[in-house]
Design an enzyme around this catalytic site. Structure first.
Site, mmCIF file in Angstrom:
data_model
loop_
_atom_site.group_PDB
_atom_site.id
_atom_site.type_symbol
_atom_site.label_atom_id
_atom_site.label_comp_id
_atom_site.label_asym_id
_atom_site.label_seq_id
_atom_site.Cartn_x
_atom_site.Cartn_y
_atom_site.Cartn_z
ATOM 1 N N GLY A 498 0.839 -1.190 0.000
ATOM 2 C CA GLY A 498 0.000 0.000 0.000
ATOM 3 C C GLY A 498 0.865 1.227 0.000
ATOM 4 O O GLY A 498 2.096 1.142 0.079
ATOM 5 N N ASP A 615 -7.731 11.382 13.141
ATOM 6 C CA ASP A 615 -8.072 10.882 11.805
ATOM 7 C C ASP A 615 -8.653 9.475 11.896
ATOM 8 O O ASP A 615 -8.198 8.562 11.214
ATOM 9 C CB ASP A 615 -6.846 10.936 10.892
ATOM 10 C CG ASP A 615 -7.214 10.904 9.416
ATOM 11 O OD1 ASP A 615 -8.398 11.154 9.091
ATOM 12 O OD2 ASP A 615 -6.330 10.625 8.575
#
Ligand SMILES: *[C@@H]1O[C@H](CO)[C@@H](O)[C@H](O)[C@H]1NC(C)=O
Ligand SMILES: *[C@@H]1O[C@H](CO)[C@@H](O)[C@H](O)[C@H]1NC(C)=O
Ligand SMILES: *[C@@H]1O[C@H](CO)[C@@H](O)[C@H](O)[C@H]1NC(C)=O
Length: 829
Positions: A498, A615
């Site tokens: 990723g 977040d």
């Protein structure tokens, strides 16, 4: 490069265009060659090389001035004269500012005084290095542009005739200093068969501009560019034209620190783009947009600079795409939102270094990433520059330069360290004074800034609840880069699992056979240093079963690498929708929510000062091989308020759809902002759809709003994941819905603490598991119990953990919970 298209520009008088004059080069030579008079091109004044006095020293004994007696209509005056060289001759320029310069040669052949300039053949050397070798022109005007570093106080351009023709020529020369950050030595990705590495030596390369493309836009002339560059449209290079569709905006770009600037590329480049054309395809079709750019023969290195600015997305964090160069994966899952400190329409650029192959083209593709939401499949490109690395530096020079860079690097590094330390000290003092006055956003700085200061250590040792960082605390986490290299098979691109705002993430195996995820900062992460340090400082003092733990880090040279425990099953989001994984059961989902709530609760309460994640979203909750949830990505996290303060003021960060409306309104951060985001995650888990889905009808776009509405009507079952229908006991659903609803309360004070949320989720699980299913109205107290302090139930984790703190390994959860002890086994480490 440019064909003989003559703009009717010479008549336009000088116009003051604010942004086009914002850059003033210190060295700035514009020379009209073979001329006693000044000439102009694109409204710029070129000084005749035979005018007196002259700032340029010309040594050209046998050179001849030639003038085109019948120039084409509208031909710029610069192109009507030339200097012809019949023996090696040179121009010398005094250089005031060492560093990167742009050097341009204008060649516009004509026939005059017995010379047919199209038959010229010559070489050009700069300070002894060959820029153009055996150079010949067709019957066209050619502009050759080079970007090179000058580290002497003189620049010599030498023209040497070659072969039978016996002469060389030039019409115009530009030499000017480039903005300091035009070519920088870190962050470029080296793309090759062996995977992706970092190319470190860009600024000492001589670069020849081959293509400069305004993708999706029109031709831009030197008028429109602060560095007087020409950008041409991309249409002729697109392989399948129907794959691409132009996009444009009228908003000027939001230039940000750490991103691109107007000198990197002008506004117009970032205000247009090509995006995927879905007019003739299904809305979620996956395909690439591909451009082929002709370059010379293979085996030559090229710098490919790609420009991006998200002008197509309605909101942040909706666009994820992949970049391929010559069919190699060059950047996976690019999320422009995360690279641009969370603002749409912010320009960035990425540098790639590639070798050309025998195909004679450099192929660039952009296509949707697997992370794309099913409903928003897209990919964009705003601009592209392709520059050839002119292989001119001898080995001797390379090593000399390297040494110099090491010195410069360590000076800069030392300076940075010092500044950080001073800043950290100031911040620590500030925080200790506990001024009741509200702190302004920027005066606070990030937690990480304290890391280098002595103050961070003292702060840690007087703390009550840290995970024993001690003397070898996070310094003990330092890993040699060589070990990381070994673990990832030298950053094998096949091991990439990723990439985020920070850089690439690789899977790796350490010497002790521990599986790890290796996060390596690469290009685009130029603003990633605060995040990097934030993660180290936050994570190094944390060990908790439900927080992804930092195994180590490496910051040798300019590497910024974080090594985490490997999370086999990846982000929670993937298991909810869009990736084809088998649907999770309701029990699994509850356990995942409980696990992450526990991690967050620990973050909020486990430290003297508390830590706000900032977040929370379903991509930041990761699952291990047993589906145990762990909260990840502390890049944005920061310490909570100092003791006497109720909140921290700060620039709004976070992800769209998860953002606390109160935080957004008032820019004041409390741990209740995390609670809000977590509420959105709860609904995401229940409904299996993204937090924001712009393709749906207006009132359905925002999951938080939508689910809240149904919850308030008491009809939440209408929007739950179809896979869950019939699986959830009504009492459990009711409890869960109420908990999520409380989390989404408009005002922070009305929201439960994470401890309360945790307790209620555990209750929801218990309701689901309990043999005798209670009727929803038998549990009529639930509404109140969300907000009620857990004193109702003795020994719940939240009441104890909050008051006594946590010993750092989460084990207090075990000892304090009797009611739900079956859920707590194996809790600590
Ligand atoms: C170059 O092209 C111009 C017109 O574009 C023409 O007049 C001239 O004869 C050509 N010169 C040569 C050498 O082909
Ligand atoms: C470029 O500059 C010229 C001259 O100022 C102007 O007329 C033209 O509109 C500009 N082009 C763009 C795309 O802004
Ligand atoms: C895009 O191009 C790359 C490289 O050629 C290829 O590997 C990838 O599968 C393509 N993606 C799609 C969706 O066609």
């Amino acid at each position: 490069m440019e064909t003989k298209t003559h703009h009717f520009l010479s008549l336009i008088v000088f116009v003051y265009i604010p942004f086009s004059v914002s850059f003033t080069p210190l060295d700035n030579y514009l020379i009209s060659c073979g001329s006693h008079a000044n000439a102009s091109l694109s409204n710029r004044l070129f000084v005749g090389d035979s005018t007196k006095p002259n700032s340029v020293f010309l040594s050209a004994d046998r050179s001849i001035l030639v003038t085109d007696q019948n120039p084409p209509v509208n031909s710029p005056t610069l192109y009507n004269t030339a200097r012809v060289f019949r023996s090696p001759s040179s121009y010398r320029f005094n250089i005031k500012k060492k560093g990167t310069h742009l050097v341009r040669f204008h060649f516009s052949p004509f026939v005059a005084q017995g010379f047919d300039l199209t038959s010229a053949k010559f070489s050009v050397l700069v300070n002894g290095y060959s820029l153009l070798r055996d150079f010949q022109l067709n019957n066209t005007t050619v502009l050759k542009e080079f970007t090179l570093k000058i580290d002497k106080d003189e620049l010599e351009l030498m023209f040497t005739p070659v072969g039978n023709s016996g002469f060389g020529f030039v019409n115009g020369i530009e030499v000017f200093s480039a903005p300091a950050d035009l070519i920088i030595d870190y962050g470029a990705r080296l793309i090759s068969l062996d995977g992706i590495g970092e190319y470190r030596n860009l600024s000492s390369q001589v670069l020849e501009t081959i293509h400069r493309i305004n993708v999706g836009g029109s031709k831009l002339t030197p008028f429109n560019d602060t560095l007087w560059r020409t950008w041409i449209p991309d249409e002729d290079y697109i392989v399948f034209k129907s794959a691409a569709k132009r996009a444009s905006t009228t908003h000027t770009p939001n230039y940000q620190k750490g991103g691109a600037s107007r000198e990197i590329a002008p506004d117009n480049v970032y205000m247009t783009a090509q995006q995927m054309n879905r007019d003739n395809s299904t809305f979620n079709a996956m395909f690439n947009i591909t451009w082929n750019f002709p370059v010379g023969p293979g085996g030559v290195g090229y710098l490919v600079r790609l420009h991006f600015c998200d002008i197509v997305s309605p909101a942040l964090n909706l666009l994820y795409f992949d970049i391929y160069i010559n069919q190699y994966s060059a950047y996976r899952d690019l999320d422009l939102s995360s690279l641009t400190t969370h603002m749409l329409g912010s320009p960035i650029y990425l540098d790639f270094v590639v070798d050309s192959d025998d195909s004679g083209v450099i192929q660039i593709s952009v296509g949707p990433s697997v992370l794309s939401s099913t409903f928003r499949v897209n990919a964009i490109l705003n601009g592209a520059e392709i520059m050839k690395m002119v292989n001119v530096t001898s080995m001797e020079n390379v090593s000399k330069k390297k040494k110099k860079w090491v010195v410069v690097g360590s000076v800069i590094g030392g300076f940075l360290f010092l500044s950080l330390a001073i800043l950290a000290l100031l911040l620590a003092l500030r925080c200790r004074k506990k001024k009741p006055k509200q702190r302004s956003a920027e005066s606070v700085g990030w937690t990480p800034l304290r890391m280098h200061g002595g103050s961070s250590l003292s702060r840690m040792s007087d703390g009550t609840a840290y995970a024993s960082p001690g003397q070898n605390g996070y310094f003990g986490l330092k890993i040699a880069c060589a070990d990381v290299q070994l673990a990832t098979n030298n950053f094998d691109r096949n091991l990439i699992i990723g990439s985020g705002g920070f850089g690439m993430v690789y899977k790796g195996v350490l010497r002790d056979n521990r599986k790890v995820a290796v996060k390596r900062a690469l290009p685009g992460s130029r603003q990633g240093l605060p995040e990097f340090q934030s993660e180290i400082t936050v994570l190094s003092k944390i060990r908790h079963r439900h927080l992804v733990s930092l195994v180590g880090y490496c910051d040798e040279n300019s590497e910024m690498i974080l090594v985490y425990e490997y999370m086999e099953k990846g982000p929670l989001k993937k298991h909810l929708y869009g990736s084809g994984f088998p649907p999770l059961s309701w029990k699994q989902r509850l356990e995942i929510c409980i696990g992450s709530a526990r991690g967050l609760h620990y973050l909020h309460t486990g430290f003297a000062q508390g830590i706000i994640h900032r977040d929370i979203k379903s991509t930041n909750i990761l699952l291990d091989e047993d589906y145990v949830a762990k909260v990840a990505d502390f890049g944005l996290s920061r310490s909570g308020p100092c003791l006497n303060e109720t909140h921290v003021s700060t620039g709004v960060k976070g992800s769209f759809g998860y953002l606390d409306p109160e935080y957004f309104r008032r820019q004041q951060l409390t741990d209740k902002s995390d609670v809000y985001s977590f509420g959105v995650v709860l609904f995401e888990v229940l409904c299996a759809r993204p937090a924001v889905d712009p393709l749906l009808a207006r009132e359905q776009v925002n999951l938080g709003e939508l689910a809240l509405e149904w919850q308030k009507k008491g009809m939440l079952e209408h929007v739950i994941d179809p896979h869950l229908v019939g699986q959830i006991k009504p009492s459990s659903l009711k409890k869960f819905g109420e908990t999520a609803e409380k989390c989404l309360a408009d005002y922070g004070v009305d929201r439960p603490t994470m401890g309360d949320v945790l307790w209620n989720l555990e209750h929801a699980l218990q309701l689901q598991e309990s043999g005798c299913q209670r009727e929803p109205n038998a549990d009529s107290n639930v509404n109140a119990s969300v907000n009620a302090r857990p004193t109702i139930v003795p020994g719940v984790p939240s009441s104890n953990v909050r008051t006594e703190g946590d010993d750092g390994n989460g084990s207090s959860d075990i000892s304090t919970s009797q009611v739900f002890s079956q859920l707590m086994t194996n809790e600590g480490r």
